[in-house]
Design an enzyme around this catalytic site. Sequence first.
Site, mmCIF file in Angstrom:
data_model
loop_
_atom_site.group_PDB
_atom_site.id
_atom_site.type_symbol
_atom_site.label_atom_id
_atom_site.label_comp_id
_atom_site.label_asym_id
_atom_site.label_seq_id
_atom_site.Cartn_x
_atom_site.Cartn_y
_atom_site.Cartn_z
ATOM 1 N N TRP A 67 51.925 35.362 21.393
ATOM 2 C CA TRP A 67 52.393 35.742 19.941
ATOM 3 C C TRP A 67 53.818 36.664 20.426
ATOM 4 O O TRP A 67 54.866 36.491 19.388
ATOM 5 C CB TRP A 67 51.340 36.961 19.415
ATOM 6 C CG TRP A 67 51.880 37.309 18.119
ATOM 7 C CD1 TRP A 67 51.833 36.933 16.739
ATOM 8 C CD2 TRP A 67 52.736 38.424 18.079
ATOM 9 N NE1 TRP A 67 52.392 37.922 15.990
ATOM 10 C CE2 TRP A 67 53.043 38.699 16.504
ATOM 11 C CE3 TRP A 67 53.065 39.552 18.844
ATOM 12 C CZ2 TRP A 67 53.654 39.924 15.959
ATOM 13 C CZ3 TRP A 67 53.727 40.803 18.342
ATOM 14 C CH2 TRP A 67 54.159 40.659 16.932
ATOM 15 N N TYR A 88 49.049 40.016 21.641
ATOM 16 C CA TYR A 88 47.929 39.411 21.021
ATOM 17 C C TYR A 88 46.969 38.725 22.474
ATOM 18 O O TYR A 88 46.042 38.019 22.046
ATOM 19 C CB TYR A 88 48.084 38.131 20.038
ATOM 20 C CG TYR A 88 48.352 38.489 18.888
ATOM 21 C CD1 TYR A 88 48.889 40.060 18.462
ATOM 22 C CD2 TYR A 88 48.106 37.739 17.666
ATOM 23 C CE1 TYR A 88 49.039 40.260 17.417
ATOM 24 C CE2 TYR A 88 48.275 38.147 16.402
ATOM 25 C CZ TYR A 88 48.787 39.391 16.041
ATOM 26 O OH TYR A 88 48.925 39.863 14.847
ATOM 27 N N TYR A 124 42.400 41.608 8.064
ATOM 28 C CA TYR A 124 43.380 41.649 9.334
ATOM 29 C C TYR A 124 43.923 42.873 9.576
ATOM 30 O O TYR A 124 44.467 43.786 8.803
ATOM 31 C CB TYR A 124 44.617 40.603 8.786
ATOM 32 C CG TYR A 124 45.272 40.268 9.786
ATOM 33 C CD1 TYR A 124 45.027 39.941 11.232
ATOM 34 C CD2 TYR A 124 46.702 40.230 9.499
ATOM 35 C CE1 TYR A 124 45.833 39.565 11.988
ATOM 36 C CE2 TYR A 124 47.630 39.958 10.559
ATOM 37 C CZ TYR A 124 47.243 39.346 11.805
ATOM 38 O OH TYR A 124 48.291 39.085 12.698
ATOM 39 N N HIS A 125 43.931 43.521 10.874
ATOM 40 C CA HIS A 125 44.486 44.612 11.359
ATOM 41 C C HIS A 125 43.565 45.811 11.018
ATOM 42 O O HIS A 125 44.200 46.781 11.027
ATOM 43 C CB HIS A 125 45.809 44.809 10.941
ATOM 44 C CG HIS A 125 46.860 43.805 11.503
ATOM 45 N ND1 HIS A 125 48.144 43.622 10.788
ATOM 46 C CD2 HIS A 125 46.854 43.057 12.651
ATOM 47 C CE1 HIS A 125 48.824 42.776 11.565
ATOM 48 N NE2 HIS A 125 48.057 42.392 12.596
ATOM 49 N N CYS A 138 49.925 45.231 18.632
ATOM 50 C CA CYS A 138 49.312 43.954 19.261
ATOM 51 C C CYS A 138 49.166 43.703 20.564
ATOM 52 O O CYS A 138 49.619 42.725 21.197
ATOM 53 C CB CYS A 138 49.806 42.623 18.280
ATOM 54 S SG CYS A 138 51.510 42.206 19.127
#
Length: 973
Positions: A628, A610, A828-829, A566
């Site tokens: 984050w 993030y 997500y990801h 991230c």
Amino acid sequence: MIRFSSYIALLLVSCLVRRAITLTHQLPPRDIRTGTGAEQFDPTIPVAGIAPIQLDRAGWTATADSFQPGCEPRNVLDNTGGTWWETQFNPTMVPLPHNIVIDMKNSHVINGFRMLPRQDNSPSGNIGQHKIEISLDGNSWTQVGSGTYSNDQARKTTFFQNIPARYVRLTAQSTAEGKGYQYVTVGEIDILSGPDPTLPRDGWKVTADSENALPNQHRAIEAIDGASTTYWSTQFDGASPAFPHTFTIDQGSAKAVSGLTYLGPPTAKGRIGQYQIHKSTDGSTWTLVTSGAWTDDAKPKSTEFAAVTVRYIRLTATSEAGNRGPWMAASEINLLDGSRQATDFTVTVDSEETTSPAEDGRAVNALDGDSATFWTTRWNNVAPTPGYPHFFRIDMKASYAVQGLSYLPRQTPGNLQGNVGQHLIEVSVDGSNWIPVARGTWKDDQLLKVINWKATTARYVRLTALTEAGNRGPWAAAAEIQPLIQSTYSAPSPQTQGQWGETIDFPLIPVAVALVPGTSEVLVWSAWSPDKFGDGNGKTVTAIYNPSTGVVTQSTVTNTQHDMFCPGISMSASGLVIVSGGTNSEKTSIYNPDTRTWSSGSNLILPRGYQSQVTLSNGGIFTIGGSWSGARGGKNAEYFDPTTNAWSLRPGCPVAPILTNDREGVFRSDNHAWLFARQNGSVFHAGPSKNMNWYGTSGQGSTISAGTRANDVDAMNGNAVMYDAVAGKILTVGGAVNYHTSPTSSNANIITLGAPNTRPSVTTIGNTHYARSLHNSVVLPDGKVVILGGLNYALLFSDDTSILYPELFDPATNSFTVMAPMSIPRNYHSVAILLADGTVFSAGGGLCDIGCTANHYDAQIFKPPYLFNSDQSVATRPKILSTSPAKTVPLGSTITVTTDSAVTVFSMVRFGSATHSVNTDQIRVPLTHTASGGNVYKVQMPREPGIAVPGWYMLFAMTAGGVPSVAATINVR
């Protein structure tokens, strides 16, 4: 529109009968609970019309962590509503959590779990929060469902992605009453699997031993007329012939049959009780296939059996279910299509172990449906031992639309020997000419690997093992290898919808990606672990994919002491990959493509994760946000100077103006900013907050509001793409008001930038076909933008509500066109970037630990429509033969480009990097040119570094029909 994913429904696999696994579409993993609102769905996405069926529980056993005497686990399999399993409460209370394990004794491909609470009108012990897991060996578990059951006695059903299993475990984490009780109860448990589709009845002829044809009603033909209100019945007017009764089907020609479905008459009289099913090739000689008894109710009945290829099938009734008389009746009778069963699959291998008295390593063991047996290459009494490569070739005896393959390593506890690492999967229609459909490297563990690709018609499937995953020796092994077959397949038109290419398997989940300057290889990484994040122990698992060779090479970066999950990512003007923050939130790491090494940069002043960062027109790098990790809030901007390797604060660039109104506060609201470099070192902030801003980066920095994004809302995890840097055109699509557990948006806008610090114009255009968040968008050489993956309801670590249909934005019409569906969810990801050959690399998703169903250790290549002719053939592409200067191109200069054929358009796209739906590096710059004759062109570079941000670019030449060349790579400085 209901949020749902189109998943593949696989057919039952027994250890006695080998079947290919058939793929259809079904509703997404979900718990069906009493009292929820009505669901609606989008009719444009295909959905199966046949519901999963309950597997026969004969021989199954159940065990549990505890039970109260008289309420044993076996009660959940006794088909009696008046009994139940109950955990121990006397003489001592065994506390939560509790689990019950069903052993089906054989491996099956399952897609659903059904639980009936105790039925004695007591809610005591009803399960609330729970999870459902499956296993092939009873030791390694994969979670397939979770949720909270309602506090009632209604049957609860959970559907999930189809997966091979022998064991199913329900874990109760709380009780539904909400009173803190520690004991739980369950009445019945069933496991579900998808059935074969029905055969068409065109051309059938049916006869019966008796029919009540006066007055012209209840004839045999009425059991195959498609109307449930009409029915066939044996004679009851005037006479009533005795049992047995027969109903015979002549299909007209031999077909593969795997079962029969029966719907009784509208009234109870004549329902079949005991029955037999026979087969015949000539209509005279009959052989028993199966027999049984159906219950006396109005529910549809079915029976499945190993596929038989015959012309005639006969259903014989030997009793009436309610003993009401000597009649037999049926509203509808269908046969199940067994053409996709593979009772006669054969396998050919380069080597198998057949000589060892201690180990049976025959190849056929990998086709027997039993995870306890396995194939291994020869190792006993042979010199030299056969080495890599090894191959495993399946002959399915007929052509099918093959869409994937599952590989289960040998399941001997603690023995990883023979695990396949690097591999190649190919298909063929004739066994001679092979088409590669997937390649890559599998992780060295004993978990099931499932690989999907674009459906391809083939008879043969070949897995070639290139390396042993742990470098332990020259052997290869597999417990099970199964082709995945699509039952109904209509290939999308590639010239209008594009086409998905082969699957690339990685030994990690690609959560971040960068296109490597110089080689155009693809650099990916996950976190400190291949499939989970969070420890921050100063290392990162990475891999490099070489598109020209298909080889994936893994390495672990430890020297920078940086877990790069991230982070912010930027490609510097010289082509360095600058990675800042993340789990080790203060760190900076730098990848040098020339030396293929990582080194440490200076630490961030404000630790963050993030965040977003972007390379500027002056070569510096700007980052902002990222609560984050590190301290929450106050993540104002920093500036990195690559020449001094130093970060400095920009207090005049506060984070506050970019915050969204996320329900989780600043932890989420300053994440993933949409940043674009423009003239004089300025940065335009386009979102995801509805408020837009200009940042100046010189000196202490400055901030000026740029207004709002028209009537748009906050769009966290949406996308923004600079598809025309000369005109300042940015497309924004999708997103959600909140990062997590939030409805998504189908909003789309065009932002047109003017000079820095002036308000841009914002035009709201027609919505996308699908609302989505957590998706990725990639600009193509022709200025179109492909939008990939995402969820219709923002939910982390989930494939529920997956949007498998990409969309293509056309700036000429400001419209969106649905593309060929993906076979693998990307949520997500996940990541996506443009490759130098004009295709799109789409990868990853998940990173939620071993066994998480949202984990995707792979990538697929999307081939846009511009690569195909109108007749669906592959288009002939122009070739760039040379550029002068060849590599380093000054801003404002003219370069000479020589091609092998006439072209009409030039553009360049900056090398991209991406993580968490953010790619600030991708910029498309349309270029002007003049033709010099003889396929020689003078192409003008922009003078302004705020238009062509310094760095590495892919230079494309396109024909009048829009077909792009493979890019020449140039460094614009």
